[in-house]
Design a protein around this motif. Structure first.
Motif, PDB file in Angstrom:
ATOM      1  N   GLN A  72       0.830  -1.210   0.000  1.00  0.00           N
ATOM      2  CA  GLN A  72       0.000   0.000   0.000  1.00  0.00           C
ATOM      3  C   GLN A  72       0.861   1.256   0.000  1.00  0.00           C
ATOM      4  O   GLN A  72       0.530   2.255  -0.649  1.00  0.00           O
ATOM      5  CB  GLN A  72      -0.938   0.000   1.212  1.00  0.00           C
ATOM      6  N   LYS A  73       1.980   1.209   0.725  1.00  0.00           N
ATOM      7  CA  LYS A  73       2.896   2.354   0.723  1.00  0.00           C
ATOM      8  C   LYS A  73       3.474   2.586  -0.666  1.00  0.00           C
ATOM      9  O   LYS A  73       3.584   3.724  -1.134  1.00  0.00           O
ATOM     10  CB  LYS A  73       4.034   2.120   1.722  1.00  0.00           C
ATOM     11  N   LEU A  74       3.834   1.494  -1.328  1.00  0.00           N
ATOM     12  CA  LEU A  74       4.387   1.604  -2.678  1.00  0.00           C
ATOM     13  C   LEU A  74       3.336   2.139  -3.657  1.00  0.00           C
ATOM     14  O   LEU A  74       3.668   2.892  -4.579  1.00  0.00           O
ATOM     15  CB  LEU A  74       4.897   0.243  -3.148  1.00  0.00           C
ATOM     16  N   LEU A  75       2.087   1.747  -3.431  1.00  0.00           N
ATOM     17  CA  LEU A  75       1.004   2.235  -4.292  1.00  0.00           C
ATOM     18  C   LEU A  75       0.897   3.755  -4.201  1.00  0.00           C
ATOM     19  O   LEU A  75       0.699   4.449  -5.205  1.00  0.00           O
ATOM     20  CB  LEU A  75      -0.313   1.582  -3.865  1.00  0.00           C
ATOM     21  N   ALA A  76       1.065   4.284  -2.996  1.00  0.00           N
ATOM     22  CA  ALA A  76       1.013   5.736  -2.803  1.00  0.00           C
ATOM     23  C   ALA A  76       2.215   6.419  -3.458  1.00  0.00           C
ATOM     24  O   ALA A  76       2.115   7.549  -3.949  1.00  0.00           O
ATOM     25  CB  ALA A  76       0.975   6.062  -1.312  1.00  0.00           C
ATOM     26  N   TRP A  77       3.348   5.726  -3.494  1.00  0.00           N
ATOM     27  CA  TRP A  77       4.558   6.296  -4.086  1.00  0.00           C
ATOM     28  C   TRP A  77       4.413   6.514  -5.592  1.00  0.00           C
ATOM     29  O   TRP A  77       5.077   7.375  -6.166  1.00  0.00           O
ATOM     30  CB  TRP A  77       5.755   5.374  -3.822  1.00  0.00           C
ATOM     31  N   ARG A  78       3.538   5.723  -6.240  1.00  0.00           N
ATOM     32  CA  ARG A  78       3.399   5.833  -7.702  1.00  0.00           C
ATOM     33  C   ARG A  78       2.915   7.221  -8.129  1.00  0.00           C
ATOM     34  O   ARG A  78       3.142   7.641  -9.258  1.00  0.00           O
ATOM     35  CB  ARG A  78       2.433   4.768  -8.208  1.00  0.00           C
ATOM     36  N   ASP A  79       2.224   7.930  -7.224  1.00  0.00           N
ATOM     37  CA  ASP A  79       1.679   9.241  -7.561  1.00  0.00           C
ATOM     38  C   ASP A  79       2.655  10.378  -7.280  1.00  0.00           C
ATOM     39  O   ASP A  79       2.340  11.541  -7.535  1.00  0.00           O
ATOM     40  CB  ASP A  79       0.385   9.482  -6.764  1.00  0.00           C
ATOM     41  N   VAL A  80       3.823  10.059  -6.741  1.00  0.00           N
ATOM     42  CA  VAL A  80       4.810  11.098  -6.435  1.00  0.00           C
ATOM     43  C   VAL A  80       5.567  11.464  -7.715  1.00  0.00           C
ATOM     44  O   VAL A  80       6.087  10.587  -8.411  1.00  0.00           O
ATOM     45  CB  VAL A  80       5.805  10.604  -5.357  1.00  0.00           C
ATOM     46  N   PRO A  81       5.630  12.744  -8.053  1.00  0.00           N
ATOM     47  CA  PRO A  81       6.327  13.170  -9.278  1.00  0.00           C
ATOM     48  C   PRO A  81       7.793  12.726  -9.273  1.00  0.00           C
ATOM     49  O   PRO A  81       8.487  12.824  -8.261  1.00  0.00           O
ATOM     50  CB  PRO A  81       6.226  14.702  -9.215  1.00  0.00           C
ATOM     51  N   GLY A  82       8.238  12.220 -10.424  1.00  0.00           N
ATOM     52  CA  GLY A  82       9.626  11.836 -10.560  1.00  0.00           C
ATOM     53  C   GLY A  82       9.943  10.414 -10.159  1.00  0.00           C
ATOM     54  O   GLY A  82      11.061   9.934 -10.363  1.00  0.00           O
TER      55      GLY A  82
END
Length: 247
Positions: A72-82
């Motif tokens: 779930q943490k990695l899923l949230a990371w996908r939306d971080v620019p760059g």
């Protein structure tokens, strides 16, 4: 050249257990080929301690929950620019695969508990000198078998631990990478702060400091007291700079 010493302190019981398992797995993997009683008992003692740790708590359940949490943490990371989305997706797929393998594996350590040789040795380890050839003739005979036979046996034992080992390695790696080392300063050998739901403290001192940390803490707050290696003549500086990562 400055030598840095890394200390790690768990802030909850599950991470405490995981670090102990990681330590024991490292001992097992680091054991040389079993050629005599010394190497055999070193390996089997660590294996027995690992099985003892498995008996505490809901190990598989905690690992599966953490694998899901990290996904779930990695899923949230996908939306971080760059962020490299391919890397994130590949890591999530790895965690999913490890969770599936761990879920379908037999009870952790069950195959090892049912092994006759391991069982015989575990029964005798608490007895001083209890693994002599006359106490454990089975082990004595096993040590006279061809080296290839013992190597294959050890490999098969370690293979049963792979689902746990792979999952644990990924989890601890992600936890450790979640914190960044920052410079902190202790006053008269004392430092404290909020844990803010972290799982692990990682602390770096130099060998020249001749100090070690005594940590007390839990999920909401922690305190670090620095003590001299030489309890009689050692001194703690009024201000000590050190590196700390909260993970």
């Amino acid at each position: 050249m400055t030598t840095t010493v890394l200390f790690e302190h768990p802030l909850n019981e599950k991470v405490r257990t995981w670090l102990r398992i990681e330590f024991l797995l490292g001992q097992l993997r680091g054991c040389p080929a079993i050629t005599d009683h010394l190497s055999a008992l070193s390996f089997l003692r660590n294996l027995g301690e690992l099985l003892d740790v498995f008996e505490r708590g809901e190990l598989r359940t905690d690992l599966l929950k953490e694998l899901e949490k990290q996904q779930q943490k990695l899923l949230a990371w996908r939306d971080v620019p760059g962020v490299d989305e391919d890397v994130v997706n590949a890591l999530r797929d790895t965690l999913k695969r490890q969770a599936s393998t761990l879920m379908s594996a037999p009870r952790l350590g069950q195959q090892l508990r049912e092994d006759r040789l391991i069982g015989l040795v575990r029964q005798r380890l608490s007895i001083p000198g209890g693994c002599c050839s006359f106490d454990l003739p089975t082990l004595h005979v096993w040590l006279h078998m061809p080296q290839e036979t013992r190597d294959q046996q050890v490999a098969s034992w370690l293979q049963t631990l792979s689902p746990l080992e792979d999952a644990l390695k990924s989890i601890l790696q992600l936890i450790r990478q979640s914190g960044t080392f920052r410079s902190q300063t202790s006053i008269n050998g004392f430092y404290q702060d909020n844990a803010e739901g972290n799982d692990l403290l990682r602390l770096e001192l130099t060998l020249e400091d001749a100090l070690y940390p005594q940590v007390s803490g839990h999920k909401s707050r922690y305190a670090i007291r620095f003590l001299p290696l030489d309890s009689e003549r050692g001194e703690v500086p009024a201000r000590l700079d050190f590196q700390l990562a909260c993970c």
